[in-house]
Design a protein around this motif. Structure first.
Motif, PDB file in Angstrom:
ATOM      1  N   ASP A   1     -30.109 -14.674 -20.711  1.00  0.00           N
ATOM      2  CA  ASP A   1     -28.703 -14.948 -20.432  1.00  0.00           C
ATOM      3  C   ASP A   1     -27.772 -13.973 -21.140  1.00  0.00           C
ATOM      4  O   ASP A   1     -26.607 -13.838 -20.746  1.00  0.00           O
ATOM      5  CB  ASP A   1     -28.348 -16.376 -20.866  1.00  0.00           C
ATOM      6  N   THR A   2     -28.276 -13.272 -22.159  1.00  0.00           N
ATOM      7  CA  THR A   2     -27.431 -12.374 -22.942  1.00  0.00           C
ATOM      8  C   THR A   2     -27.578 -10.914 -22.550  1.00  0.00           C
ATOM      9  O   THR A   2     -26.591 -10.183 -22.454  1.00  0.00           O
ATOM     10  CB  THR A   2     -27.730 -12.530 -24.447  1.00  0.00           C
TER      11      THR A   2
ATOM     12  N   PHE B   1     -34.141 -17.699 -20.113  1.00  0.00           N
ATOM     13  CA  PHE B   1     -32.775 -18.075 -20.466  1.00  0.00           C
ATOM     14  C   PHE B   1     -32.352 -17.568 -21.848  1.00  0.00           C
ATOM     15  O   PHE B   1     -31.402 -16.813 -21.982  1.00  0.00           O
ATOM     16  CB  PHE B   1     -32.623 -19.598 -20.384  1.00  0.00           C
ATOM     17  N   LYS B   2     -33.060 -17.973 -22.882  1.00  0.00           N
ATOM     18  CA  LYS B   2     -32.605 -17.744 -24.245  1.00  0.00           C
ATOM     19  C   LYS B   2     -33.111 -16.426 -24.823  1.00  0.00           C
ATOM     20  O   LYS B   2     -34.312 -16.155 -24.816  1.00  0.00           O
ATOM     21  CB  LYS B   2     -33.064 -18.891 -25.147  1.00  0.00           C
ATOM     22  N   GLN B   3     -32.196 -15.649 -25.379  1.00  0.00           N
ATOM     23  CA  GLN B   3     -32.586 -14.429 -26.072  1.00  0.00           C
ATOM     24  C   GLN B   3     -33.469 -14.760 -27.278  1.00  0.00           C
ATOM     25  O   GLN B   3     -34.396 -14.004 -27.608  1.00  0.00           O
ATOM     26  CB  GLN B   3     -31.338 -13.659 -26.522  1.00  0.00           C
ATOM     27  N   GLU B   4     -33.220 -15.914 -27.909  1.00  0.00           N
ATOM     28  CA  GLU B   4     -34.036 -16.311 -29.059  1.00  0.00           C
ATOM     29  C   GLU B   4     -35.510 -16.477 -28.687  1.00  0.00           C
ATOM     30  O   GLU B   4     -36.401 -16.239 -29.505  1.00  0.00           O
ATOM     31  CB  GLU B   4     -33.535 -17.638 -29.651  1.00  0.00           C
ATOM     32  N   ASP B   5     -35.765 -16.878 -27.440  1.00  0.00           N
ATOM     33  CA  ASP B   5     -37.151 -17.093 -27.018  1.00  0.00           C
ATOM     34  C   ASP B   5     -37.909 -15.769 -26.893  1.00  0.00           C
ATOM     35  O   ASP B   5     -39.059 -15.659 -27.329  1.00  0.00           O
ATOM     36  CB  ASP B   5     -37.193 -17.850 -25.684  1.00  0.00           C
TER      37      ASP B   5
ATOM     38  N   ARG C   1     -18.553 -11.518 -18.371  1.00  0.00           N
ATOM     39  CA  ARG C   1     -19.211 -12.224 -19.478  1.00  0.00           C
ATOM     40  C   ARG C   1     -20.714 -12.386 -19.267  1.00  0.00           C
ATOM     41  O   ARG C   1     -21.379 -12.984 -20.105  1.00  0.00           O
ATOM     42  CB  ARG C   1     -18.596 -13.613 -19.661  1.00  0.00           C
ATOM     43  N   ASN C   2     -21.248 -11.887 -18.172  1.00  0.00           N
ATOM     44  CA  ASN C   2     -22.670 -12.124 -17.915  1.00  0.00           C
ATOM     45  C   ASN C   2     -23.551 -11.050 -18.562  1.00  0.00           C
ATOM     46  O   ASN C   2     -23.061 -10.097 -19.177  1.00  0.00           O
ATOM     47  CB  ASN C   2     -22.941 -12.258 -16.413  1.00  0.00           C
TER      48      ASN C   2
END
Length: 326
Positions: free
Chosen positions: A129-130, A107-111, A162-163
């Motif tokens: 997601d990004t 999910f998270k780009q930060e991860d 937006r995806n």
């Protein structure tokens, strides 16, 4: 290349580096077709972390890793403690001490960024997601196979702008200098931050963001994706009503006025009733087709499944480029 040769997002790479990966993917495809062994990374070990379900990404990383001679370990969301009982940073340090590379689909780009920062080994973004950067190498590899070049092409993404797919296509096209149009309802157009990134890294591409489907005129390729992304919570009926005018169908292809047009889709696609979800959508909303009609899907299926196969060859190129110096 940055962060221990990780592959996290497109803007970490220059136009030349992305083109090199595309060409390397084509070379690996030739080796595969000729049945020439290429276990260049024999003895290395990689981990595949999947928080989101997958067919193509999991299969591509698995076969690509095995073809390169590596040992591949799958770590599903229900099999490890990532983000539940153990932080991403702690997990990164543990896996980095045992594996030579890590794939992450979640999910998270930060991860995925944290995995790269703290593991000490190359990390590959199988989707967040990004961004969806590994898909980009396969997509532009497919375009190059079809047209023999990327320069001068104009591509259009139509649907939910937006995806992660729309984000990656916009930014990667800009980096490569390929003209790109994002055609989407005003409420579903790329965020200003994404557009700014594309403009910052643009190498001469024409970037168009519009809600006018007539903008497909003259494009060389039409691209679409599912209308609701994994994990996204929306009013599905509202989303369908908003996006039905942006369906890839025979009328839209006619508007393109290009006999050499190709259609691409990263899959899965809701084009018939041969899935459980497809049947549920039909029973609830009376629609047998969503983002692309079955007629168009079948007409362009050879390209769409060529694109799917190219996930493996392009991922092989990405992993080899990251690990060849080990």
């Amino acid at each position: 290349m940055v962060r221990n040769n990780s592959f996290l997002k497109e803007i970490d790479f220059t136009k030349e580096e992305l083109n090199d990966l595309i060409d390397l993917g084509l070379k690996f495809k030739e080796l595969k077709k000729a049945r020439i062994p290429h276990k260049y990374l024999e003895g290395l070990n990689i981990a595949l972390i999947f928080e989101k379900a997958s067919t193509r990404t999991r299969s591509a990383f698995t076969v690509a890793g095995q073809d390169l001679g590596m040992n591949v370990t799958y770590l599903g969301s229900g099999e490890i403690q990532l983000g539940k009982k153990e932080s991403v940073i702690d997990t990164a340090k543990v896996l980095g001490s045992m594996f030579d590379g890590i794939e992450y689909r979640g999910f998270k780009q930060e991860d995925v960024e944290a995995l790269a920062e703290y593991s000490g080994v190359p990390v590959w973004n199988g989707l967040t997601d990004t961004w969806h950067p590994t898909q980009m190498i396969a997509d532009f590899m497919t375009l190059k196979e079809h047209f023999g070049k990327l320069e001068g092409l104009t591509i259009a993404y139509i649907g939910d702008g937006r995806n992660n797919m729309a984000n990656s296509l916009l930014v990667t096209s800009a980096i490569l200098g390929v003209n790109v149009k994002i055609i989407a309802p005003a409420d579903l157009q790329p965020e200003a931050e994404i557009v700014a990134i594309a403009e910052q890294y643009n190498n001469g591409a024409e970037l168009t963001i519009t809600d006018d489907v007539a903008a497909v005129k003259g494009v060389d390729m039409l691209y679409t994706d599912v209308w609701v992304s994994m994990g996204e919570e929306v009013d599905f009926k509202e989303r369908i009503d908003l996006l039905l005018p942006y369906q890839i169908n025979a009328d839209l292809l006619a508007k393109a006025e290009n006999p050499n047009l190709v259609v691409m889709h990263c899959l899965p696609a809701f084009h018939d009733l041969n899935t459980e979800i497809g049947k549920e959508i039909y029973e609830t909303y009376g629609l047998a087709e969503l983002e692309i009609t079955d007629e168009v899907f079948q007409e362009h299926s050879s390209t769409i499944f060529q694109e799917a196969e190219n996930r493996m060859h392009s991922i092989k190129a990405i992993m080899y480029q990251s690990l060849k110096s080990l």
